[in-house]
Design a protein around this motif. Sequence first.
Motif, PDB file in Angstrom:
ATOM      1  N   THR A 128       0.835  -1.198   0.000  1.00 11.95           N
ATOM      2  CA  THR A 128       0.000   0.000   0.000  1.00 11.95           C
ATOM      3  C   THR A 128       0.867   1.245   0.000  1.00 11.95           C
ATOM      4  O   THR A 128       1.992   1.230   0.511  1.00 11.95           O
ATOM      5  N   VAL A 129       0.350   2.308  -0.582  1.00 14.29           N
ATOM      6  CA  VAL A 129       0.987   3.625  -0.484  1.00 14.29           C
ATOM      7  C   VAL A 129       0.632   4.209   0.873  1.00 14.29           C
ATOM      8  O   VAL A 129      -0.483   4.015   1.375  1.00 14.29           O
ATOM      9  N   ILE A 130       1.580   4.912   1.477  1.00  9.94           N
ATOM     10  CA  ILE A 130       1.391   5.415   2.840  1.00  9.94           C
ATOM     11  C   ILE A 130       1.835   6.874   2.916  1.00  9.94           C
ATOM     12  O   ILE A 130       2.876   7.252   2.368  1.00  9.94           O
ATOM     13  N   GLY A 131       1.056   7.697   3.607  1.00  7.28           N
ATOM     14  CA  GLY A 131       1.447   9.061   3.945  1.00  7.28           C
ATOM     15  C   GLY A 131       1.275   9.264   5.440  1.00  7.28           C
ATOM     16  O   GLY A 131       0.214   8.939   5.984  1.00  7.28           O
ATOM     17  N   VAL A 132       2.316   9.769   6.094  1.00  7.52           N
ATOM     18  CA  VAL A 132       2.254   9.957   7.553  1.00  7.52           C
ATOM     19  C   VAL A 132       2.669  11.389   7.883  1.00  7.52           C
ATOM     20  O   VAL A 132       3.812  11.785   7.658  1.00  7.52           O
ATOM     21  N   MET A 133       1.742  12.158   8.409  1.00  6.57           N
ATOM     22  CA  MET A 133       2.048  13.525   8.833  1.00  6.57           C
ATOM     23  C   MET A 133       2.695  13.501  10.211  1.00  6.57           C
ATOM     24  O   MET A 133       2.495  12.574  10.993  1.00  6.57           O
ATOM     25  N   ASP A 134       3.487  14.539  10.500  1.00  4.10           N
ATOM     26  CA  ASP A 134       4.275  14.564  11.737  1.00  4.10           C
ATOM     27  C   ASP A 134       4.084  15.900  12.449  1.00  4.10           C
ATOM     28  O   ASP A 134       4.460  16.952  11.932  1.00  4.10           O
ATOM     29  N   SER A 135       3.514  15.840  13.649  1.00  4.35           N
ATOM     30  CA  SER A 135       3.244  17.065  14.409  1.00  4.35           C
ATOM     31  C   SER A 135       4.506  17.715  14.951  1.00  4.35           C
ATOM     32  O   SER A 135       4.466  18.862  15.396  1.00  4.35           O
ATOM     33  N   HIS A 136       5.624  17.011  14.925  1.00  6.07           N
ATOM     34  CA  HIS A 136       6.871  17.578  15.442  1.00  6.07           C
ATOM     35  C   HIS A 136       7.523  18.538  14.451  1.00  6.07           C
ATOM     36  O   HIS A 136       8.477  19.234  14.799  1.00  6.07           O
TER      37      HIS A 136
END
Length: 288
Positions: A128-136
């Motif tokens: 699967t394609v994955i996108g992960v946003m990062d609050s840091h």
Amino acid sequence: MLRDLFKKNKYITVSTTSFDSISEENKPIIPDGLWVKCSGCGKILYKDDIDNSYEVCPYCNYHFRLSAYKRIEYLVDKESFEEFDKVLSGGNPIKFKGYEEKVAAARESSGINEAVVTGIGKIDGEETVIGVMDSHFMMGSMGYAVGEKLARAFEYATENAKPIIVFTTSGGARMQEGIISLMQMAKVSAAAAKHSEKGLLYITVLTDPTTGGVTASFAMQGDIILAEPKALVGFAGKRVIKGTINQELPEGFQSAEFLLKKGFIDEIVERKYMKSELSKILRLHKER
């Protein structure tokens, strides 16, 4: 106000300076950062225990905010992740004073180039394609680079007939990029729509906090919308909404649990079960 939420560190660390009032002979020998304070229940926790439990408090189930790479480590099969557009950058489109320095500081402190990491990997063997946003990284704010990386991830998924999973966390559009940041909502939403037209699966996972323009666009466009426990999800802050409608807001307003009750999301999934839940969904979709 929302800005007060965004000042939280990953951990509230317990420093040895906390014991300055204790006499020298009775002062415990504790290295800095060995213990952390839970932002949910306030208990003091051994940092290694948190690191070994998906960064979740064993007492109140508070889910600490994860870095993008740590979340990917928990999620994908070992050595299966291939990152996209790692060095893509948005520059300073409106010549905002001090913006380059702010971005440079965010890169140094977070260890990533922008507020989202995208790529392709396997979850229990399901690609699967994955996108992960990062609050840091600048509170996961959405500027040109964030929008471009996510749009490219959707385009890759569409062209290669792959499902896509996006973990959202954001304070909304990045003010230092002005109207350019707002345009990213339409760009990512359009890419998501083209992916949907092909009959492909899009899963969003809402994590704490998901707010502003991200909530108003691609975060809520998933075919299946999951959330972590107690995640704050909303557009504007409580004070703004209360002042606008001049009414008291319900208990737990803008929490994942409240949204589940009202039908805005499909399921709340604890972090330790997230990989198995996503792999199950991917398998079921593939077998249609």
